[in-house]
Design a protein around this motif. Sequence first.
Motif, short mmCIF file in Angstrom:
data_model
loop_
_atom_site.label_atom_id
_atom_site.label_comp_id
_atom_site.label_asym_id
_atom_site.label_seq_id
_atom_site.Cartn_x
_atom_site.Cartn_y
_atom_site.Cartn_z
N GLU A 13 0.81 -1.22 0.00
CA GLU A 13 0.00 0.00 0.00
C GLU A 13 0.85 1.27 0.00
OE1 GLU A 13 -3.63 -0.39 2.58
OE2 GLU A 13 -2.65 -2.25 3.16
N SER A 17 -0.17 5.26 0.85
CA SER A 17 0.46 5.92 1.98
C SER A 17 1.08 7.26 1.57
CB SER A 17 1.54 5.02 2.58
OG SER A 17 2.27 5.70 3.59
N SER A 20 -1.72 9.71 1.17
CA SER A 20 -2.24 10.12 2.47
C SER A 20 -1.28 11.08 3.16
CB SER A 20 -2.46 8.89 3.37
OG SER A 20 -3.60 8.16 3.00
N HIS A 61 0.36 2.83 5.58
CA HIS A 61 -0.74 1.88 5.44
C HIS A 61 -0.17 0.49 5.20
CE1 HIS A 61 -3.23 5.32 5.41
NE2 HIS A 61 -3.09 5.64 4.13
N GLU A 66 0.54 -0.55 10.16
CA GLU A 66 -0.65 -0.84 10.95
C GLU A 66 -0.53 -2.09 11.80
OE1 GLU A 66 -4.42 -0.13 8.71
OE2 GLU A 66 -3.07 0.19 7.00
N GLY A 158 -4.94 -4.51 3.77
CA GLY A 158 -5.94 -3.49 3.58
C GLY A 158 -6.14 -3.14 2.12
N SER A 159 -6.93 -2.09 1.88
CA SER A 159 -7.21 -1.58 0.54
C SER A 159 -7.80 -2.64 -0.38
CB SER A 159 -5.94 -0.99 -0.09
OG SER A 159 -5.47 0.10 0.68
N ASP A 293 -9.71 -0.16 11.24
CA ASP A 293 -8.49 0.37 10.65
C ASP A 293 -7.93 1.47 11.55
OD1 ASP A 293 -6.52 1.49 9.07
OD2 ASP A 293 -7.71 1.49 7.25
N SER A 295 -5.20 3.23 10.85
CA SER A 295 -4.53 4.25 10.04
C SER A 295 -5.39 4.54 8.81
CB SER A 295 -3.13 3.77 9.60
OG SER A 295 -2.46 4.77 8.85
N GLY A 297 -7.15 5.98 5.54
CA GLY A 297 -6.64 6.73 4.40
C GLY A 297 -7.01 8.20 4.48
N SER A 302 -10.49 9.23 0.07
CA SER A 302 -10.62 8.42 1.28
C SER A 302 -11.89 8.75 2.05
CB SER A 302 -9.40 8.60 2.18
OG SER A 302 -8.23 8.07 1.57
#
Length: 327
Positions: A13, A17, A20, A61, A66, A158-159, A293, A295, A297, A302
């Motif tokens: 990710e 990141s 973000s 991310h 995380e 994630g994502s 989550d 952290s 986005g 997001s």
Amino acid sequence: MKVAVLMGGNSFERGFSLASGKQVCSALEEAGHKVVPLDTTKELVPTLQSERPDVCYSALHGKHGEDGTIQSLLELLGVPFVGSSAAVCRKTWNKALLPTIMTDYRACTKEAPIAAWPQGICIARDAFKDMGAATALNLIEERIDGGFPFAVKPACGGSAMGVHKVEKIEDLGEAILDALNYDAEVIIEQWISGTEMSVSVLGKGFDAKVLPPVEIVPAHGLYTTEARMSMDAVEFFCPVRDSSLSDGATQALAIRGEIERAALEVYRAYGVSDLGRVDLIWDGSCARVLEIDVSPGMTELSLFPAACAASNLTLSEVFDQLVSTYA
């Protein structure tokens, strides 16, 4: 304050990141803070020791961001940071722990239980690689209430990377193998249909407050990794539309309240601090939590920024408040 914003890293990710981190830096600069953007390379520790920031914000991310890795490093260095502790992050990182975390929390609290979650199983890569688990895939339908379709996803990640909707047994093996490309364990669980939402939370414990739920409506199929990077692939409604919850406005308001309480229950059960996001689906009768989550986005697409905007909060105000807690 002097704020180090950690971003990038080497997880799947990384791109999310960096995007973000850019938004976080802009928000903090707008609030008047001195920002030190840092990629998490081998120079991170000496740079932090020389820069001596007042506080860190991790916009990392995925793995290392995380899972407690960066948090445990900052704890070792004695650098204050926004967000949850390393111990909390280790728990939130593994989605397979959700039933255990919630059951344990309910055993020691007087809160009325609200949140539900999909029923499923978690299997390790080594069970497939070294112990022949692939020959027993026909048993999975018996182990999961309701049968197909299933959601197949990495236990950690994630994502929506490695996430699949599997309609029949013939496609299960391929979906499992793809999910195992992203983590050493795979979750196979009930597929939950309904209104997909994300509920952002600010604060800690019983002082935490929810922001308006964001309804997620992909243009085609699932809210995939690709959909999260394209403005044309998904539509958001914040707050969630009444019509997506009930035919009546009064009942919709009551359901929204239940969804928000479910998100708070999960947030408190894990002991998340400062900020987080709970992803869930309203299935028509209850809020089925998928994950939490630590952290969220912060890109232009997001969900956390969308919830802030619906609350008449700017990211600048939110991040100023978050870092100022550590002054």
